[in-house]
Design a protein around this motif. Structure first.
Motif, short mmCIF file in Angstrom:
data_model
loop_
_atom_site.label_atom_id
_atom_site.label_comp_id
_atom_site.label_asym_id
_atom_site.label_seq_id
_atom_site.Cartn_x
_atom_site.Cartn_y
_atom_site.Cartn_z
N LEU A 193 0.83 -1.20 0.00
CA LEU A 193 0.00 0.00 0.00
C LEU A 193 0.87 1.25 0.00
O LEU A 193 1.54 1.56 0.99
N VAL A 194 0.89 1.93 -1.16
CA VAL A 194 1.61 3.20 -1.26
C VAL A 194 0.70 4.20 -1.93
O VAL A 194 -0.24 3.82 -2.63
N SER A 195 0.96 5.50 -1.71
CA SER A 195 -0.01 6.49 -2.20
C SER A 195 -0.12 6.52 -3.71
O SER A 195 -1.15 6.91 -4.24
N SER A 196 0.94 6.15 -4.41
CA SER A 196 0.88 6.32 -5.86
C SER A 196 0.17 5.16 -6.58
O SER A 196 0.15 5.14 -7.80
N LEU A 197 -0.40 4.23 -5.84
CA LEU A 197 -1.19 3.20 -6.50
C LEU A 197 -2.39 3.85 -7.17
O LEU A 197 -2.94 4.82 -6.67
N PRO A 198 -2.87 3.28 -8.29
CA PRO A 198 -4.10 3.79 -8.89
C PRO A 198 -5.24 3.67 -7.88
O PRO A 198 -5.27 2.72 -7.08
N ALA A 199 -6.16 4.63 -7.94
CA ALA A 199 -7.20 4.73 -6.91
C ALA A 199 -7.95 3.42 -6.69
O ALA A 199 -8.20 3.02 -5.55
N LYS A 200 -8.31 2.77 -7.79
CA LYS A 200 -9.09 1.54 -7.67
C LYS A 200 -8.32 0.47 -6.91
O LYS A 200 -8.86 -0.20 -6.03
N GLU A 201 -7.06 0.34 -7.29
CA GLU A 201 -6.23 -0.68 -6.65
C GLU A 201 -6.09 -0.39 -5.17
O GLU A 201 -6.10 -1.29 -4.34
N LYS A 202 -5.95 0.91 -4.87
CA LYS A 202 -5.80 1.29 -3.48
C LYS A 202 -7.01 0.83 -2.66
O LYS A 202 -6.86 0.26 -1.57
N ILE A 203 -8.18 1.07 -3.23
CA ILE A 203 -9.40 0.67 -2.52
C ILE A 203 -9.42 -0.83 -2.29
O ILE A 203 -9.72 -1.31 -1.20
N SER A 204 -9.03 -1.56 -3.33
CA SER A 204 -9.10 -3.02 -3.16
C SER A 204 -8.04 -3.52 -2.18
O SER A 204 -8.30 -4.43 -1.40
N VAL A 205 -6.86 -2.89 -2.17
CA VAL A 205 -5.84 -3.28 -1.19
C VAL A 205 -6.34 -3.00 0.22
O VAL A 205 -6.23 -3.84 1.13
N LYS A 206 -6.95 -1.82 0.39
CA LYS A 206 -7.46 -1.48 1.72
C LYS A 206 -8.51 -2.49 2.18
O LYS A 206 -8.58 -2.83 3.37
N ASN A 207 -9.31 -2.96 1.22
CA ASN A 207 -10.30 -3.97 1.58
C ASN A 207 -9.66 -5.27 2.05
O ASN A 207 -10.10 -5.86 3.03
N THR A 208 -8.62 -5.68 1.34
CA THR A 208 -7.98 -6.93 1.75
C THR A 208 -7.37 -6.79 3.13
O THR A 208 -7.35 -7.75 3.91
N ILE A 209 -6.89 -5.58 3.45
CA ILE A 209 -6.30 -5.37 4.78
C ILE A 209 -7.39 -5.46 5.85
O ILE A 209 -7.24 -6.08 6.88
N ALA B 99 1.29 5.96 3.69
CA ALA B 99 -0.07 5.68 3.25
C ALA B 99 -0.80 4.78 4.24
O ALA B 99 -2.01 4.84 4.38
N LEU B 100 -0.05 3.96 4.95
CA LEU B 100 -0.65 3.06 5.94
C LEU B 100 -1.31 3.81 7.09
O LEU B 100 -2.15 3.28 7.79
N LEU B 101 -0.87 5.07 7.28
CA LEU B 101 -1.33 5.82 8.44
C LEU B 101 -2.70 6.45 8.24
O LEU B 101 -3.34 6.88 9.19
N GLN B 102 -3.14 6.51 6.99
CA GLN B 102 -4.41 7.17 6.72
C GLN B 102 -5.53 6.57 7.55
O GLN B 102 -5.53 5.38 7.84
N GLU B 103 -6.48 7.45 7.85
CA GLU B 103 -7.56 7.03 8.73
C GLU B 103 -8.34 5.85 8.19
O GLU B 103 -8.76 4.98 8.93
N ASN B 104 -8.53 5.84 6.87
CA ASN B 104 -9.37 4.77 6.32
C ASN B 104 -8.62 3.47 6.08
O ASN B 104 -9.14 2.56 5.46
N VAL B 105 -7.42 3.38 6.58
CA VAL B 105 -6.74 2.08 6.54
C VAL B 105 -7.03 1.35 7.84
O VAL B 105 -6.62 1.78 8.90
N GLU B 106 -7.77 0.28 7.73
CA GLU B 106 -8.12 -0.50 8.93
C GLU B 106 -7.61 -1.92 8.78
O GLU B 106 -7.72 -2.51 7.73
N PHE B 107 -7.08 -2.43 9.88
CA PHE B 107 -6.60 -3.80 9.86
C PHE B 107 -7.64 -4.70 10.51
O PHE B 107 -8.41 -4.25 11.37
N LYS B 108 -7.63 -5.96 10.13
CA LYS B 108 -8.54 -6.90 10.79
C LYS B 108 -8.00 -7.22 12.18
O LYS B 108 -8.70 -7.09 13.18
N ASN B 109 -6.76 -7.63 12.23
CA ASN B 109 -6.16 -7.94 13.53
C ASN B 109 -4.64 -7.84 13.47
O ASN B 109 -3.94 -8.83 13.29
#
Ligand code: ADP
Ligand code: MG
Length: 745
Positions: free
Chosen positions: A403-419, A432-442
């Motif tokens: 997860l880095v900021s320069s990923l294309p927007a769509k990919e970013k969303i899907s990576v965040k989902n997998t996280i 980019a990991l620090l952004q508020e909308n990055v949530e981890f499962k555990n």
């Protein structure tokens, strides 16, 4: 801020001790400090506002306002404020930055040209000269002590003439030169008056203080002398007698008196020793408390450290782990297995193999059913880790995400989902990991790479993405021991202190700018042998367009004029991800011979066939940074060649760069760097919050640091909230109440 005066009824019962020190038994438990410990601001220091409340209740007399010293009225109070002095403690803590031995001033006739010296004499005559062509004012005075005459000159300070008159007795300090006549340029000065107080300014070792605009040396010296007369002997010593005795420290009153007005240099040494101890002691105390808090407060996760993933990983590694790697892995596993939250600093020279250690730690998290993440300071480095780890773990069936900021927007969303869903086990990324909308499962393990490039807040933010996750901080720059103990003293430290055996040598050459062709010849030779390499162009700040322009221009020139027959590429921090990937890949597959690069390759890049490197303007780098850069070419079977280019004469860089050329031991280089540049510059950035000392010198006071650290940690071990040591607690608050900043998780 306002400091209220406290009458003696605020003090506890007075007790005179044998040493003549006076101690105050405080009434009851102040208790307040420990409330701060639970304050959310603690990691950034105790807020100033909190401290004010505390100050009005303090029982410590050195918190009195300086206005209570005889002779300090509102005007002088303002003057002292300019120096940051408000209280008696501030004043007595305003240490001289040097001393003059005026008991023993040499006659003018014996002064040596070229040296900084003190002299004394009478003003014979004076005058202001204006040079014709440069329109510059020169104020000159002839001074004699009957043995000889010396001329004192001040350039462009015509107002100087107002300070002196013929017949004045003056003391001057500065560099004595002989330009035809004996002279001293822009000296510091004092006028001696015939009054009863002269004994503090003359005939003794005299303290010299740093000044601010229109605050006079004699004024500050007089004021401090007055404070010493009124307070010394009455100040409570906050260091308990046992600690003083076992560390052979003088009492506080003796120390304060002799740091300002030493009887002789031996007494000064004794005083300094005590006060340096204090500086280290309170710093280490705060670290010890923080460390203790980290250990006792939250329950962390107990990982399973002998699962199949970590076991298989070690089996599939293409090499045997070094004993140092094994030891460090053991230390980390012990922490991860324990319920206590891990706070560990992993150190090792460049190339010592920290990446596998991190990889293994992350696998321990994954095999325990959790996620692990690794944060790097640059995208290039994060990508590099991502590819390396994917390669290392390819047989393990692990899901790794980037997860880095320069990923294309769509990919970013899907990576965040997998996280978030937990379908990624290991997550590599940048800020980019620090952004508020990055949530981890555990999330159960946070690895922070190149940790000095991140601020405290950023590290805390990442930590908060999990529930008390373990934290492993990795430093690629070897940190000298003193710095490790003062900056990271609350972390447990693991050091990989050996390199893998088959590591190749790097030969380093220092070549003068004028012999640049030599460097080019060396490079051509390496390329004929089938090797690749880098030409590094230093950019202080990648965002400065002008600097980047210089790097690009250099690239054009190299490509067209110097290496016209070779394949030359360019990479810098302002390329976007695709461009960068493209260039890196061209280099990796050997479609580029020479990669001209800004410092983006400083960290982590790992290409085995790249074995030579030319560093331009090497004097602009710190030695540790140079070492880091050089590490890029010490990773293969082929011998590496590092050429450091510098305009040696113009920059006077020979000595410093030689230190780099002559050793490949990162810890030695770091020590040298620290000595030459000081702690503030050591990491190349200031914001990492290295504590500032008034007297202590981290390059020479290591012994005292160790004593202070031991004493502090022992105290916290038996009395973690300092309830049994209220004077220590009060002093700790006094010292660090004001924005105590230090690198900590
Ligand atoms: P650094 O500590 O600078 O991050 P790396 O982890 O990048 O170093 O390791 C440098 C290189 O050494 C890598 O190519 C890695 O695969 C290799 N390496 C790591 N450990 C060993 C080892 N025990 N034996 C041989 N090579 C190793
Ligand atoms: Mg690394």
């Amino acid at each position: 801020f306002a400091k209220a005066h406290l009458s003696t009824e605020h003090f506890g019962a007075r007790q005179d001790t044998e040493q003549g020190e006076v101690q105050y038994e405080p009434y009851g438990n102040l208790g307040l400090w420990f409330d701060f410990a639970h304050h959310p601001e603690l990691s950034r220091g105790i807020a100033r506002g909190d401290m004010e409340g505390f100050m009005t209740r303090t029982k410590d007399m050195i918190s009195d306002s300086v206005q209570f010293i005889k002779g300090v009225g509102p005007f002088r109070y303002k003057q002292l404020n300019k120096l940051g002095i408000y209280t008696i403690a501030d004043l007595l803590g305003y240490f001289p930055f040097r001393y003059e031995d005026r008991s023993n001033i040499k006659p003018i006739s014996q002064l040596k040209a070229g040296e900084f010296q003190t002299l004394k004499g009478e003003v014979l005559k004076m005058g202001l000269i204006r040079t014709r062509h440069k329109k510059m004012y020169i104020f000159e005075m002839a001074i004699t002590d009957k043995s000889a005459v010396i001329y004192a000159t001040w350039f462009n300070q015509p107002y100087m003439r107002r300070y002196f008159k013929v017949g004045d007795n003056v003391i001057l300090y500065g560099k004595v030169e002989r330009y035809g006549k004996l002279s001293i340029v822009n000296p510091e000065f004092e006028i001696i008056e015939e009054d009863s107080l002269q004994t503090i300014h003359m005939g003794r070792i005299v303290p010299i203080y740093r000044l601010a605009a229109d605050v006079k040396q004699k004024f500050i010296r007089l004021t401090i002398n007055q404070a010493i007369e009124e307070y010394i002997g009455k100040i409570a010593d906050f260091i308990p007698p046992v600690i003083r005795e076992s560390n052979n420290l003088s009492g506080l009153n003796h120390a304060l008196k002799n740091i300002h007005f030493p009887k002789d240099f031996t007494q000064h040494g004794i005083a300094r020793r005590r006060l340096v101890f204090d500086e280290f002691f309170f710093l280490e105390l705060s670290l010890a408390i923080r460390k203790w808090k980290l250990k006792v407060e939250p329950k962390g996760i107990s990982h399973s450290t002998n699962g199949s993933l970590s076991g298989n990983f070690i089996k599939v590694l293409p090499f045997e782990l070094t004993p140092a790697q094994k030891r460090v892995i053991d230390e980390i596993c012990r922490d991860m297995k324990s319920e206590r939250v891990m706070h560990r600093l992993l150190q090792g020279d460049v190339g010592s193999g920290k990446t596998v250690v991190c990889a293994l730690s992350m696998l321990v998290a994954v095999q325990s059913g959790y996620q692990a993440c690794l944060m790097s300071p640059t995208e290039i480095l994060a990508e590099q880790h991502f590819y390396n780890l994917r390669e290392l773990m390819k047989s393990l069936n692990i899901r790794i995400a980037l997860l880095v900021s320069s990923l294309p927007a769509k990919e970013k969303i899907s990576v965040k989902n997998t996280i978030k869903e937990g379908s990624a086990d290991i997550i590599i990324g940048t800020h980019a990991l620090l952004q508020e909308n990055v949530e981890f499962k555990n999330l159960s393990l946070v690895v922070i790479d190149e940790q000095h490039k991140f601020g405290v807040e950023q590290r805390n933010l990442l930590k908060q993405k999990g529930v008390n996750p373990d934290v492993l901080v990795v430093s690629a720059t070897p940190i000298p021991r003193t710095l490790a103990l003062t900056s990271y003293g609350d972390l447990d430290i693991s050091v990989i202190d050996e390199l893998p055996a088959e590591r190749s040598n790097v030969r380093t050459y220092l070549i003068d700018e004028e012999k640049r062709e030599l460097a080019y010849d060396l490079i051509r030779e390496k390329i004929r042998q089938g090797r690749q390499g880098y030409i590094i162009y230093p950019l202080i700040d990648e965002s400065l367009t002008l600097e980047l322009k210089a790097a690009k221009k250099m690239y054009e020139k190299l490509k067209k004029e110097v290496f016209g027959d070779l394949r030359v590429g360019l990479i810098h921090g302002r390329l976007n991800k695709q461009e960068r990937d493209f260039v890196m890949n061209e280099f990796r597959v050997h479609r580029i011979d020479i990669l001209v690069s800004t410092t983006v390759i400083e960290v982590g890049i790992d290409i085995p066939n790249a074995t030579f490197m030319l560093i331009e303007h090497a004097e602009r780098f710190g030695l540790s940074q140079l070492h880091q850069i050089r590490g890029r070419i010490a990773r293969s079977r082929h011998e590496g060649t590092c050429i450091v280019l510098s305009n040696i004469k113009a920059t006077g860089s020979k000595e410093r760069l030689s230190a780099f050329v002559n050793t490949t031991d990162g810890f030695k280089i770091a020590e040298e760097d620290l000595k030459l540049r000081g702690p503030g510059e050591f990491f190349g950035i200031r914001q990492h919050g290295f504590p500032e000392f008034k007297l202590a010198d981290v390059t020479t006071d290591l012994d005292l640091l160790n004593c202070a650290r031991r004493a502090a940690f022992e105290m916290v071990k038996s009395d973690p909230n300092l309830n049994k040591n209220p004077t220590v607690k009060a002093e700790l608050v006094r010292r660090f109440g004001d924005a105590f900043k230090i690198t900590v998780l």
